[in-house]
Design a protein around this motif. Structure first.
Motif, short mmCIF file in Angstrom:
data_model
loop_
_atom_site.label_atom_id
_atom_site.label_comp_id
_atom_site.label_asym_id
_atom_site.label_seq_id
_atom_site.Cartn_x
_atom_site.Cartn_y
_atom_site.Cartn_z
N CYS A 30 0.82 -1.21 0.00
CA CYS A 30 0.00 0.00 0.00
C CYS A 30 0.86 1.26 0.00
O CYS A 30 0.37 2.35 -0.31
N THR A 31 2.15 1.14 0.33
CA THR A 31 3.05 2.28 0.32
C THR A 31 3.52 2.62 -1.10
O THR A 31 4.18 3.64 -1.32
N GLY A 32 3.23 1.74 -2.06
CA GLY A 32 3.63 1.97 -3.44
C GLY A 32 4.95 1.33 -3.82
O GLY A 32 5.35 1.36 -4.99
N VAL A 33 5.66 0.75 -2.84
CA VAL A 33 6.93 0.10 -3.11
C VAL A 33 6.69 -1.33 -3.59
O VAL A 33 5.83 -2.03 -3.04
N THR A 34 7.45 -1.75 -4.60
CA THR A 34 7.29 -3.07 -5.19
C THR A 34 8.41 -4.01 -4.73
O THR A 34 9.58 -3.63 -4.72
N TYR A 35 8.03 -5.24 -4.40
CA TYR A 35 8.97 -6.28 -3.96
C TYR A 35 8.68 -7.57 -4.72
O TYR A 35 7.61 -7.73 -5.32
N ASP A 36 9.63 -8.50 -4.63
CA ASP A 36 9.35 -9.84 -5.14
C ASP A 36 8.43 -10.52 -4.13
O ASP A 36 8.63 -10.40 -2.91
N ARG A 37 7.41 -11.22 -4.62
CA ARG A 37 6.38 -11.77 -3.73
C ARG A 37 6.99 -12.64 -2.63
O ARG A 37 6.62 -12.52 -1.45
N SER A 38 7.90 -13.53 -2.97
CA SER A 38 8.45 -14.45 -1.97
C SER A 38 9.21 -13.69 -0.87
O SER A 38 9.13 -14.04 0.31
N SER A 39 9.91 -12.63 -1.26
CA SER A 39 10.71 -11.87 -0.28
C SER A 39 9.82 -11.10 0.69
O SER A 39 10.03 -11.16 1.92
N ILE A 40 8.83 -10.38 0.18
CA ILE A 40 7.98 -9.58 1.07
C ILE A 40 7.07 -10.46 1.90
O ILE A 40 6.72 -10.13 3.05
N GLN A 41 6.71 -11.64 1.33
CA GLN A 41 5.86 -12.55 2.10
C GLN A 41 6.61 -13.08 3.31
O GLN A 41 6.05 -13.19 4.43
N ARG A 42 7.90 -13.41 3.15
CA ARG A 42 8.71 -13.85 4.28
C ARG A 42 8.83 -12.76 5.33
O ARG A 42 8.80 -13.00 6.54
N TRP A 43 8.97 -11.53 4.89
CA TRP A 43 9.07 -10.37 5.80
C TRP A 43 7.80 -10.24 6.63
O TRP A 43 7.87 -10.06 7.86
N LEU A 44 6.68 -10.33 5.99
CA LEU A 44 5.40 -10.19 6.69
C LEU A 44 5.12 -11.39 7.59
O LEU A 44 4.59 -11.24 8.71
N ASP A 45 5.49 -12.60 7.10
CA ASP A 45 5.26 -13.81 7.92
C ASP A 45 6.12 -13.82 9.17
O ASP A 45 5.82 -14.54 10.14
N SER A 46 7.17 -13.01 9.18
CA SER A 46 8.03 -12.94 10.37
C SER A 46 7.47 -12.02 11.43
O SER A 46 8.12 -11.77 12.47
N GLY A 47 6.26 -11.46 11.18
CA GLY A 47 5.60 -10.61 12.17
C GLY A 47 5.79 -9.14 11.96
O GLY A 47 5.33 -8.31 12.78
N ASN A 48 6.47 -8.74 10.88
CA ASN A 48 6.68 -7.31 10.61
C ASN A 48 5.41 -6.69 10.04
O ASN A 48 4.68 -7.31 9.26
N ASN A 49 5.13 -5.43 10.44
CA ASN A 49 3.95 -4.72 9.93
C ASN A 49 4.34 -3.37 9.32
O ASN A 49 3.55 -2.43 9.29
N THR A 50 5.60 -3.31 8.84
CA THR A 50 6.09 -2.07 8.20
C THR A 50 6.59 -2.39 6.79
O THR A 50 6.85 -3.54 6.45
N CYS A 51 6.75 -1.32 6.02
CA CYS A 51 7.32 -1.44 4.67
C CYS A 51 8.84 -1.44 4.82
O CYS A 51 9.39 -0.48 5.39
N PRO A 52 9.56 -2.46 4.35
CA PRO A 52 11.02 -2.54 4.56
C PRO A 52 11.78 -1.34 4.00
O PRO A 52 12.79 -0.93 4.59
N ALA A 53 11.31 -0.79 2.91
CA ALA A 53 12.04 0.32 2.28
C ALA A 53 11.79 1.65 2.97
O ALA A 53 12.71 2.45 3.15
N THR A 54 10.54 1.92 3.38
CA THR A 54 10.19 3.22 3.94
C THR A 54 9.99 3.17 5.45
O THR A 54 9.95 4.22 6.10
N MET A 55 9.83 1.95 6.00
CA MET A 55 9.55 1.71 7.43
C MET A 55 8.24 2.32 7.87
O MET A 55 8.01 2.55 9.07
N GLN A 56 7.35 2.63 6.93
CA GLN A 56 6.01 3.11 7.27
C GLN A 56 5.16 1.93 7.78
O GLN A 56 5.29 0.81 7.27
#
Length: 420
Positions: A30-56
């Motif tokens: 929703c922040t407009g930043v694009t990631y590879d699906r597998s990479s961002i899915q691992r980030w979110l599955d680890s409990g993170n609720n922010t955008c890795p690039a902007t930290m929003q």
């Protein structure tokens, strides 16, 4: 860097911000930043609720596929694969100096033993690829060929097998390059025998073969006066070369430019200008000049050809009969280049001043030609062009009042004039 190596630069927006690898399935947060699906899915599955690039903080964890970016990556990937394939192919087909000697030796031996030439397309491809790599390589092939009858053998095949267009198409590029390096067709022996094969290829060959043979012909006619004189006796040659000026779905401006260069070279012999007129040169190139979108180089050459044609009585008559052609010539004054303007003014001077044809004068007047002549006199043109422009004004009996009116009338119109 070695010639056969391929270095790939990956566009930064094709890389995933997390792994820095090329994305396979790009998705946007929703922040407009694009990631590879597998990479961002691992980030979110680890409990993170922010955008890795902007930290929003993410208002939603929905992943939206970025199909546009995925298509761009696919196009880029396909292009890289093609480049890699071409590089591998060139590596396989590459040969060294000793192999070049052996390839040429095999050709010559086959011919001497069997009295005929077995054209091996793989050999030809390797020799051509090697010759095209550099001027040094071409000189080497030419030097090896000069030690044998290689060029004469290629010529012999063209002479005796002109209808075998599939093989002829493979021979001509290498034959043309060696011919240019040799410097003259007459040094091969029985050069006259090749002319029917040249004309047959120009008539019936593919677009690629027509282009290669036209370039060979351009070299022959511009460097070998004996060959040019012999070729000029073949009336078919004029009609074939002029056919490339026909504006249709197959029209190729590059092919037309090479063919017009050949015609200019032929027209340098005064006796050939009447032959050009009889072959329909004025109508053919005149229509192209009137209707086709031409580059500067082609326009310059077309006007140069018409200028040569205008020096004979038959050519002037044909031009005067073609009002559209004369008007097209007028339109090129001050519009294309200094060279084009000089050719155009020379033609108009020949028709209106030397020949004093009323039809040509009428066509010039209809196309607002005299206003252009007036502007030409105010430009930094050459003394010769200035004198011809002055002669044209005298023919049209332009007095000072008419000059003023024409200048005022012309200034009110929007036009683009090439700077001098």
């Amino acid at each position: 860097m070695r010639k056969d190596e391929l270095y790939i630069t990956v566009p930064s927006f094709f890389r995933c911000p997390i792994t820095l690898d090329v994305m396979k399935s790009p998705v946007s947060l929703c922040t407009g930043v694009t990631y590879d699906r597998s990479s961002i899915q691992r980030w979110l599955d680890s409990g993170n609720n922010t955008c890795p690039a902007t930290m929003q903080v993410l208002q939603t964890k929905d992943l939206v596929p970025n199909y546009t970016l995925q298509r761009l990556i696919q196009i880029w990937s396909d292009s890289v694969r093609t480049q890699r394939s071409d590089t591998e192919s060139n590596r396989v087909n590459s040969v060294n100096h000793d192999q070049v000697r052996e390839l040429i030796k095999q050709f010559v031996n086959d011919f001497r033993v069997h009295s005929e030439l077995e054209m091996n397309s793989d050999r030809l491809s390797k020799l051509l690829a090697f010759s095209e790599e550099s001027a040094e390589n071409l000189r080497f092939v030419a030097s090896v060929a000069a030690e044998s009858d290689f060029l004469a053998i290629l010529t012999s095949f063209l002479v005796h097998n002109p209808k075998n267009l599939k093989v002829v198409e493979k021979i001509v590029p290498l034959w043309k390059m060696l011919l240019v390096e040799r410097g003259s067709l007459s040094k091969i022996g029985k050069a006259n025998d090749i002319y029917p094969a040249i004309i047959f290829a120009l008539k019936h060959g593919s677009s690629k073969l027509k282009m290669e043979m036209s370039k060979a012909l351009e070299f022959i006619t511009s460097t070998d006066s004996e060959a040019k004189s012999s070729l000029s006796e073949n009336n078919d040659l004029y009609s074939v070369l002029l056919s490339f000026s026909t504006i249709n779905s197959d029209w190729n401006p590059d092919l037309m430019e090479v063919s017009v260069s050949c015609l200019i070279s032929l027209a340098m012999l005064r006796k050939n200008r009447v032959k050009l007129v009889k072959a329909g040169a004025v109508k053919s190139v005149g229509k192209a000049l009137s209707t086709a979108e031409m580059g500067t180089g082609l326009t310059d050459k077309v006007l140069r050809l018409l200028e040569l044609i205008s020096t004979c009585k038959e050519g002037r008559l044909e031009l005067c009969n073609d009002g559209d052609c004369v008007q097209a010539i007028v339109k090129k004054v001050l519009k294309v280049s200094n060279e084009a303007t000089e050719h155009a003014v020379t033609i108009l001077w020949s028709l209106c001043c030397l020949f004093r044809d009323h039809r040509a004068q009428e066509s010039v007047a209809k196309s607002n030609g005299m206003a252009k002549i007036l502007l030409l006199l105010q430009s930094n043109c050459s003394p010769a062009v200035r004198q011809m422009a002055a002669d044209l004004l005298k023919v049209f009996r332009v007095n000072s009042k008419a000059v003023s009116c024409l200048s005022t009338s012309y200034d009110t119109k929007t036009t683009h004039i090439m700077p001098f």
